[in-house]
Motif scaffolding. Structure first.
Motif, short mmCIF file in Angstrom:
data_model
loop_
_atom_site.label_atom_id
_atom_site.label_comp_id
_atom_site.label_asym_id
_atom_site.label_seq_id
_atom_site.Cartn_x
_atom_site.Cartn_y
_atom_site.Cartn_z
N THR A 67 0.67 -1.36 0.12
CA THR A 67 -0.09 0.07 0.00
C THR A 67 0.95 1.00 0.26
N ARG A 69 0.67 6.07 0.18
CA ARG A 69 -0.29 7.36 0.70
C ARG A 69 0.02 8.27 -0.40
N TYR A 73 -5.28 10.32 -2.40
CA TYR A 73 -5.96 9.08 -2.31
C TYR A 73 -4.64 8.02 -1.69
N ASP A 74 -5.47 6.99 -1.13
CA ASP A 74 -4.66 5.67 -0.70
C ASP A 74 -4.74 4.76 -1.84
N ARG A 75 -3.54 4.10 -1.81
CA ARG A 75 -3.27 2.78 -2.85
C ARG A 75 -3.18 1.78 -2.44
N LEU A 145 -1.08 0.27 7.96
CA LEU A 145 -1.80 1.12 7.53
C LEU A 145 -1.90 2.58 8.60
N TYR A 148 -2.47 6.33 7.39
CA TYR A 148 -3.41 6.53 6.08
C TYR A 148 -4.81 7.32 6.50
N ARG A 149 -5.11 8.04 5.50
CA ARG A 149 -6.22 8.84 5.64
C ARG A 149 -7.48 8.27 5.34
N THR A 150 -7.46 7.13 4.26
CA THR A 150 -8.75 6.45 4.08
C THR A 150 -8.80 5.12 4.28
N ASP A 188 -7.28 2.48 -6.07
CA ASP A 188 -6.91 3.77 -5.57
C ASP A 188 -8.33 4.22 -4.91
N HIS A 191 -9.50 10.31 -0.76
CA HIS A 191 -9.68 10.53 0.48
C HIS A 191 -10.99 11.48 0.71
#
Length: 193
Positions: A67, A69, A73-75, A145, A148-150, A188, A191
């Motif tokens: 993953t 950041r 978006y988070d991926r 994680l 991470y924002r999402t 993806d 956020h």
């Protein structure tokens, strides 16, 4: 000479020497960067299911999941090998993460859950030897994680008949996109809307 005067003299000397000097308060620079990032974030991905199938696709093998950041978006990237054709996949929001093929509900933390299926076995189809160390119902090995924002949680579902299933817990039902290449599947999740 006081500190402010020394700084002004140093800046004047650099300008006289032909150097370019940009002076901006740190808070303003951070605010401007955040505003630019928000203005340039992609929109229009939507949150409806995304799928691609190809009955003639060569078998693939899952070799890793990682993953990352990003500003918008988070991926999640599912790395695969063995095939030369594009991957088949299905990614969609579900109310509960049900393990294939048993249907057992696996708890996944977050405000929404993405159910990810990729046409790649987590084992060598000839020998049965694992190629990815995921364990049913457990968090993905090596995926952290924190920060991470999402993204909120991950769970390995299963790897059955050449298809691997992963649960991805996210903060809310947010827009997402799927990119497929011959050697990886990228998911993806934005956020914001």
């Amino acid at each position: 000479m006081n500190k402010g005067r020394r700084t002004a003299v140093a800046v004047a000397a650099l300008v006289a020497a032909g150097s370019t000097v940009l002076v901006a308060p740190a808070a303003s620079a951070v605010g401007a960067t955040a505003t630019r990032a928000a203005d340039t974030c992609p929109t229009g991905w939507g949150s409806l299911p995304k799928r691609a199938t190809d009955a003639s696709a060569a078998p693939h093998t899952l070799t890793g999941i990682r993953t990352g950041r990003h500003d918008c978006y988070d991926r999640m990237v599912l790395d695969v090998g063995g095939g030369t054709d594009k991957l088949t996949y299905s990614v969609e929001y579900v109310s509960a993460f049900r393990q294939d093929p048993s249907g057992t509900v696996v708890p996944v933390a977050g405000g929404a859950i993405l159910d990810i299926h990729v046409g790649a076995a987590a084992y060598d189809v000839d020998t049965g030897k694992p190629t990815y160390p995921g364990r049913p119902g457990k968090a993905l090995p090596g995926v952290d994680l924190t920060g991470y924002r999402t993204f909120r949680d991950t769970r390995f579902g299963s790897s059955f008949e050449g298809v691997t299933q992963v649960g991805l817990g996210v903060r809310a039902r947010l827009p997402f996109r799927v990119l497929r290449l011959s050697d990886r599947l990228v998911v993806d999740v934005a956020h914001t809307w």
